[in-house]
Write an enzyme that holds these catalytic residues in place. Structure first.
Site, short mmCIF file in Angstrom:
data_model
loop_
_atom_site.label_atom_id
_atom_site.label_comp_id
_atom_site.label_asym_id
_atom_site.label_seq_id
_atom_site.Cartn_x
_atom_site.Cartn_y
_atom_site.Cartn_z
N GLY A 1 145.30 90.29 -44.38
CA GLY A 1 144.13 90.36 -43.46
C GLY A 1 144.61 89.91 -41.92
O GLY A 1 145.59 89.42 -41.97
N CYS B 1 150.60 88.27 -48.33
CA CYS B 1 150.29 87.59 -47.07
C CYS B 1 148.98 86.80 -46.86
O CYS B 1 149.08 85.74 -47.14
CB CYS B 1 150.17 88.95 -46.31
SG CYS B 1 150.78 88.62 -44.69
N TYR B 2 147.96 87.08 -46.09
CA TYR B 2 146.87 86.37 -45.92
C TYR B 2 146.37 85.89 -47.37
O TYR B 2 145.96 84.81 -47.45
CB TYR B 2 145.74 87.24 -45.52
CG TYR B 2 144.48 86.38 -44.98
CD1 TYR B 2 144.24 85.89 -43.75
CD2 TYR B 2 143.57 86.16 -45.93
CE1 TYR B 2 143.34 84.97 -43.38
CE2 TYR B 2 142.34 85.28 -45.75
CZ TYR B 2 142.26 84.85 -44.56
OH TYR B 2 141.15 84.05 -44.15
N HIS C 1 154.79 92.44 -47.77
CA HIS C 1 153.61 93.42 -48.43
C HIS C 1 154.61 94.26 -49.47
O HIS C 1 155.36 95.28 -49.18
CB HIS C 1 153.11 94.33 -47.23
CG HIS C 1 152.25 93.46 -46.48
ND1 HIS C 1 150.94 93.46 -46.61
CD2 HIS C 1 152.61 92.78 -45.49
CE1 HIS C 1 150.28 92.78 -45.76
NE2 HIS C 1 151.29 92.42 -44.97
N GLU D 1 152.99 96.50 -51.18
CA GLU D 1 152.32 97.86 -51.09
C GLU D 1 152.75 99.02 -50.40
O GLU D 1 152.55 100.12 -50.50
CB GLU D 1 150.67 97.56 -51.11
CG GLU D 1 150.29 97.27 -49.75
CD GLU D 1 150.45 95.75 -49.45
OE1 GLU D 1 151.39 95.12 -49.87
OE2 GLU D 1 149.61 95.32 -48.81
N ASP E 1 137.15 119.43 -54.05
CA ASP E 1 136.20 118.30 -54.58
C ASP E 1 134.99 118.92 -55.38
O ASP E 1 134.63 118.42 -56.39
CB ASP E 1 135.77 117.40 -53.39
CG ASP E 1 137.07 116.95 -52.60
OD1 ASP E 1 138.18 116.97 -53.20
OD2 ASP E 1 136.78 116.15 -51.61
N LYS F 1 142.15 111.54 -53.82
CA LYS F 1 142.40 112.96 -53.60
C LYS F 1 143.35 113.45 -54.56
O LYS F 1 143.12 114.44 -55.28
CB LYS F 1 142.78 113.41 -52.32
CG LYS F 1 142.61 114.98 -51.79
CD LYS F 1 141.26 115.20 -51.36
CE LYS F 1 141.13 116.79 -51.19
NZ LYS F 1 139.99 117.22 -50.72
N1 GLN Z 1 146.88 86.85 -40.19
C1 GLN Z 1 147.76 86.26 -41.01
C2 GLN Z 1 149.16 86.09 -40.47
O1 GLN Z 1 149.43 86.55 -39.07
C3 GLN Z 1 148.14 87.29 -42.13
C4 GLN Z 1 148.52 88.50 -41.89
C5 GLN Z 1 148.57 89.74 -42.97
O2 GLN Z 1 147.90 89.56 -44.09
N2 GLN Z 1 149.31 90.48 -42.68
O3 GLN Z 1 150.12 85.60 -40.82
#
Ligand code: GLN
Length: 547
Positions: free
Chosen positions: A67, A95-96, A190, A192, A249, A400
């Site tokens: 986030g 991450c966040y 990340h 993903e 669809d 999709k």
């Molecule tokens: N804002 C948080 C940071 O800068 C998390 C970033 C993120 O989740 N990509 O560390």
């Protein structure tokens, strides 16, 4: 017909093992669900503020997304950690999400780092011989070094009590952490995104090895369950009406309804006069002859073209088309209802079929922060509100490409399954300026040549969307030694996976002469065209359509 009590619906989350992604507003959150679906694991996304104890189903595990916020700032979004731990399922923070887990254990250990880390990093995996069984499971089988992708500015200053480090990078000493006795994990990178090559394997380790989710999310399974769900939802006598466009669809949704309730589903194609060459005829033939769907084609072209007379503003065009569509569709619904009332086992029409897909749902559900209003997708086209019908949305949980696979499982012809998207306002937004019969004829002819050539040269499936647009300006050409002051066709072909961003197809690299051929055919065969242009604008800043 009255439905007594709650209809017996079983959304996928109650019949498929489900991983819940809690969204903190990252631009990659939907990709987490996407990757899990690729692994045939069902996954849903909810905003991080969702009341998870209120869910009618229990997730096999929870992933906290990334986030844009900092956990320590005022107003930053937070999960209810007490609720989360009460669920007693494995949790992975990304991450966040990692920072959120750490913050809930000790709200002083996340700070702004000295430098932002954005891009590739080398992750070193730490092994923990002899510790609790779950500790090494997340990175199991992935090797000792991992290429990962980072995007963060904050970092942990120290490891929370009862957690151990399981991975680090030169810049992030706590790039992977795990709780010593509970299956709680956090990773700074990340998994993903495609820039983390083994990211999907890591998500598999979490979902399958740690959460013990079954990989049984297939379109074959979904098809059977969805047909049964539609039957119980609609009941013995319920009637359903839905608009079809000839696109993938609405055709898949219609075919699914047809398998579930046969003739109690009524498809309506509104021919607004803005369709491509022979489209109404082709759709009619495919849907009725090949797919056995009960279809009414309403020819309302004069009504639409009449209302569009003299209109050049794109927004006004869209509004006129939207309003007339609702009116025509409603009139038709009354006729269908009156006719159906004469058949022995027919109830009222009380359902409206809509081909809403999961990206629209995600768009309305994802966490946007307190200041932004969340868009409601329920009123797409304004139809349900105007008609007081209940919505039935069988594709609501699908991406999709899943819809396309489902289409093949429903024996929908390949060329229809792989059809490019076509906008609701049709050629009205591809004929720039005033929309008239003669302008439409030119746009249709040029478009047909372009699409036919794409198919003939095996390029149709390689492009995600392609079309010809007619520009309302003139340019000089020489034809048969005569000066012509003709119009201009602009060709557009783009490649994209999600239609959110797109780049033009580079015909010039592998198919150097393709555009020359299309241009030559259009100027030769379409009367009134003296020039052909190729639109090379990306999205953003452009859009895929012209208006
Ligand atoms: N804002 C948080 C940071 O800068 C998390 C970033 C993120 O989740 N990509 O560390």
């Amino acid at each position: 017909m009255e439905i007594n009590g709650e209809p017996a619906t079983a959304p996928p989350s109650s019949t498929f093992d489900t991983l819940l992604v809690l969204d903190f507003g990252s631009q990659y959150s939907h990709l987490i669900s996407r990757r899990l679906r690729d692994l045939q694991i069902y996954s849903e996304l909810l905003p991080c503020t969702a009341d998870i104890l209120d869910l009618s189903w229990k997730p096999k595990g929870i992933i906290l997304s990334g986030g844009p916020y900092s956990v320590y700032e005022n107003g930053a979004p937070h999960v209810n950690w007490t609720q989360l731990s009460q669920l007693d399922v494995p949790i992975l923070g990304i991450c966040y999400g990692l920072q959120e887990i750490a913050w809930h254990h000790d709200n002083e250990n996340v700070l702004a780092g000295e430098k932002r880390e954005y891009g590739h990093a080398k992750l070193k995996i730490e092994t923990h011989k002899g510790e609790a069984d779950h500790v090494d499971k997340l990175f199991q089988g992935l090797g000792n070094d991992l290429d990962v992708w980072m995007s963060h500015g904050d970092k942990l200053s120290h490891i929370p009590a009862s957690f151990s480090v399981i991975a680090d990078t030169p810049n992030a000493p706590f790039a992977g952490i795990v709780h010593d006795s509970k299956p709680y994990y956090g990773i700074q990178f990340h998994p993903e995104v495609s820039h983390t090559p083994k990211g999907t394997e890591l998500l598999r380790n979490f979902a399958v090895e740690i959460c013990t989710a079954r990989q049984h999310w297939t379109m074959q399974e979904f098809k059977g369950k969805e047909i049964a769900r539609i039957r119980s939802l609609v009941g013995e006598k319920g009637q359903v009406i839905g608009a079809v466009s000839g696109g993938v669809d609405s055709t898949v949704a219609a075919k699914l309804m047809n398998e579930a309730i046969g003739g109690r589903f009524h498809a309506v194609l509104v021919d607004n006069g803005l369709l491509r060459q022979d489209e109404a005829k082709i759709v009619h033939k495919t849907l009725t002859k090949h797919l056995g769907i009960q279809l009414t084609v309403v020819d309302a072209s004069q009504r639409f073209l009449g209302e569009l007379k003299g209109i050049t503003d794109p927004e006004q065009k869209r509004k006129i088309i939207g309003r007339n569509f609702i009116e025509v569709f409603q009139e038709e619904a009354h006729k269908v209802e009156a006719a159906a009332a004469n058949s022995p086992n027919a109830g009222d029409i009380e359902w409206l079929l809509q081909g809403t897909l999961y990206p629209d749902v995600i768009e309305s559900l994802s966490f946007k922060g307190p200041s932004q209003t969340i868009k409601s997708h329920h009123n797409v086209g304004g139809l349900p509100a105007a008609m007081r019908l209940k919505l039935i949305e069988p594709l609501r949980e699908l991406f999709k490409d899943e819809v396309r696979i489902l289409g093949t499982k429903l024996d929908i012809p390949e060329d229809l399954v792989w059809r490019h998207p076509f906008p609701g306002p049709g050629l009205a937004i591809r004929v720039l300026g005033e929309v008239t019969e003669s302008q439409l004829r030119i746009a249709r002819q040029a478009d047909k040549i372009f699409i036919d050539e794409l198919i003939a040269n095996d390029l149709y499936r390689k492009t995600s969307q392609a079309f010809a647009a007619l520009l309302p300006v003139r340019a000089v050409g020489v034809m048969g030694d005569k000066r012509e002051h003709g119009q201009i066709i602009s060709l557009r072909a783009v490649e994209t996976t999600d239609f959110m961003t797109a780049v033009r197809t580079h015909f010039d690299i592998e198919n150097r002469t393709f555009l020359d051929r299309v241009s030559s055919r259009i100027t030769n065969e379409v009367e009134g065209i003296t020039r052909v242009l190729y639109d090379i604008t990306s999205k953003p800043p452009g859009t895929i359509e012209m208006e």
